[in-house]
Enzyme design. Structure first.
Site, PDB file in Angstrom:
ATOM      1  N   SER A  55    -117.595  -3.651  68.974  1.00 11.28           N
ATOM      2  CA  SER A  55    -117.169  -5.058  68.931  1.00 11.28           C
ATOM      3  C   SER A  55    -116.864  -5.510  70.544  1.00 11.28           C
ATOM      4  O   SER A  55    -117.750  -5.605  71.344  1.00 11.28           O
ATOM      5  CB  SER A  55    -115.968  -5.014  68.348  1.00 11.28           C
ATOM      6  OG  SER A  55    -115.486  -6.311  67.775  1.00 11.28           O
TER       7      SER A  55
ATOM      8  N   ASP B 231    -120.983  -7.994  58.178  1.00 11.84           N
ATOM      9  CA  ASP B 231    -119.817  -8.151  59.245  1.00 11.84           C
ATOM     10  C   ASP B 231    -119.251  -9.429  59.272  1.00 11.84           C
ATOM     11  O   ASP B 231    -120.013 -10.640  59.634  1.00 11.84           O
ATOM     12  CB  ASP B 231    -120.416  -7.662  60.555  1.00 11.84           C
ATOM     13  CG  ASP B 231    -119.453  -7.528  61.506  1.00 11.84           C
ATOM     14  OD1 ASP B 231    -118.503  -8.116  61.465  1.00 11.84           O
ATOM     15  OD2 ASP B 231    -119.619  -6.818  62.431  1.00 11.84           O
TER      16      ASP B 231
ATOM     17  N   HIS C 265    -117.219  -4.709  59.384  1.00  7.36           N
ATOM     18  CA  HIS C 265    -117.204  -4.653  60.832  1.00  7.36           C
ATOM     19  C   HIS C 265    -116.832  -3.299  61.603  1.00  7.36           C
ATOM     20  O   HIS C 265    -117.084  -2.930  62.343  1.00  7.36           O
ATOM     21  CB  HIS C 265    -116.117  -5.714  61.211  1.00  7.36           C
ATOM     22  CG  HIS C 265    -116.170  -5.832  62.728  1.00  7.36           C
ATOM     23  ND1 HIS C 265    -117.113  -6.076  63.580  1.00  7.36           N
ATOM     24  CD2 HIS C 265    -114.826  -5.573  63.616  1.00  7.36           C
ATOM     25  CE1 HIS C 265    -116.615  -6.258  64.830  1.00  7.36           C
ATOM     26  NE2 HIS C 265    -115.336  -5.940  64.971  1.00  7.36           N
TER      27      HIS C 265
END
Length: 387
Positions: free
Chosen positions: A236, A323, A362
């Protein structure tokens, strides 16, 4: 001669009195009947009149609520524009600690019974918290050991992964711990840390400080290792830190053995525009000026799309199609840019998508039973085994 009373007069008086009383009764009766009738009709009239008043009152309340929501909706962009530091906090979310009440000094509480917690100083007056998890094959030997023993294990043949986490939470976040366990079970050392301003690390966050901290830990690791492979894994927001770091390493001629990017984006502006939190403002006139320019004003760029043109080591990109935090198309776009990069020409660049049906979203790519094979195929070697 005595005068007799006139009976007519008497009767007239009586009659008059009776008539008077009757008239009073009738008037009183009408007066009594009037209110009674009025009482019988009054509640119905009040009820019939009360309903529209109540409706008007409900509409008034709804109007007030809508007005307050409008005021809040308009105020937020103005506040963000006037105080750009607020936008920086929303990017880093370092003040969000999940899970709460976790003691980072005790990784054992998170099920990591072969992990050592310690602190390093990237600069005078600043300490950052670090975890070193040895390969799972060493867990028995690790019991009761201190820092010196953990440091000596870097000289083993097991490769090392430096993990750079994303925003919010700490190095002890659950999905992060689960990934450490997976990588450890495959025979890797895993080293992770909290950037300045996160967890129990000192200081305040910034893109420059995050990158500097990552570079400091990388250099510290290189001093502990001999010829052991060292890989960098970012997730991320950590993918932005990872590409910043690897670009610096490549610029000075010492690239890592490989770069792994999990759920990456191209740059922070495109990510902010695509983030679900921006949905209510995305089509607001001046969205870029209110929000995205505020990010740039804080010197926050995380320009992985630019960095891939300066990186010269194998790159693996992992991204789940479902995601919702970092949209899948941003990972795809970054891969397309990397595959066309001149600096990456001759290096392995691979993109692995995970279908929405797997529901990895995610944070949960670590759950993939294919992950061990993906890593061994990409890194070009079977997973290390204990000697």
């Amino acid at each position: 001669m005595r005068k007799r009373n006139n009976p007519l007069e008497h009767d007239s008086g009586t009659t008059g009195t009776l008539l008077h009383n009757k008239d009073l009764k009738q008037r009183n009766g009408r007066g009594a009947a009037g209110p009674a009738a009025g009482d019988r009709q009054g509640p119905g009239k009040e009820r019939s009149m009360g309903k529209p008043f109540r409706r008007l009152g409900l509409l008034g309340k709804l109007k007030r609520i809508m007005l307050w929501l409008l005021v809040v909706y308009v105020s937020i962009p103005v506040i963000v524009k006037l105080c750009p530091s607020i936008q920086a906090k929303l990017v880093f979310l370092n003040f969000v600690r999940m899970p709460y009440f976790i003691d980072l000094k005790r990784p054992l509480d998170q099920g990591l019974n072969h992990t050592h917690n310690f602190y390093l100083q990237p600069e005078a007056g600043f300490k950052i918290g670090v975890w070193h998890t040895v390969p799972a094959q060493m867990w028995r030997e690790a019991q009761g050991k201190q820092g010196d023993w953990y440091d000596s294990m870097f000289l083993s043949a097991h490769p090392v992964i430096l993990y750079l986490h994303g925003n919010a939470g700490t190095r002890g976040g659950d999905h992060r711990v689960q990934l450490y366990k997976v990588l450890s079970s495959l025979g890797y050392h895993v080293v992770t840390f909290d950037y300045r301003g996160w967890g129990d690390s000192d200081g305040s966050p910034s893109e420059g400080a995050m990158t500097s901290d990552a570079l400091f830990i990388y250099d510290w690791l290189k001093k502990q290792l001999d010829k052991t492979p060292l890989y960098i894994w970012g997730h991320s927001l950590g993918t932005g830190v990872a590409t910043n770091l690897v670009r610096r390493l490549c610029d000075r001629g010492s690239p890592p053995h490989a770069l792994i990017l999990e759920s990456p984006f191209t740059n922070i502006r495109e990510e902010a525009r695509s983030h679900p939190f921006s949905m209510v403002y995305r089509y607001l006139p001046g969205f870029d000026w209110f929000f995205l320019d505020a990010i740039t004003a804080n010197n926050i760029r995380f320009a992985s799309d630019e960095n891939v043109n300066h990186i010269s080591c194998p790159v693996l990109i992992l991204h789940a199609e479902d995601d919702s935090v970092v949209p899948f198309h941003l990972g795809q776009k970054l891969y397309n840019l990397a595959s066309q990069s001149k600096s990456l020409s001759g290096h392995k660049v691979r993109f692995v998508p995970f279908p929405s049906s797997l529901a990895y979203k995610h944070k949960f790519i670590y759950r993939s039973p294919e992950l061990p094979n993906i890593l061994s195929d990409f890194l070009g070697a079977a997973h290390p085994v204990a000697h």
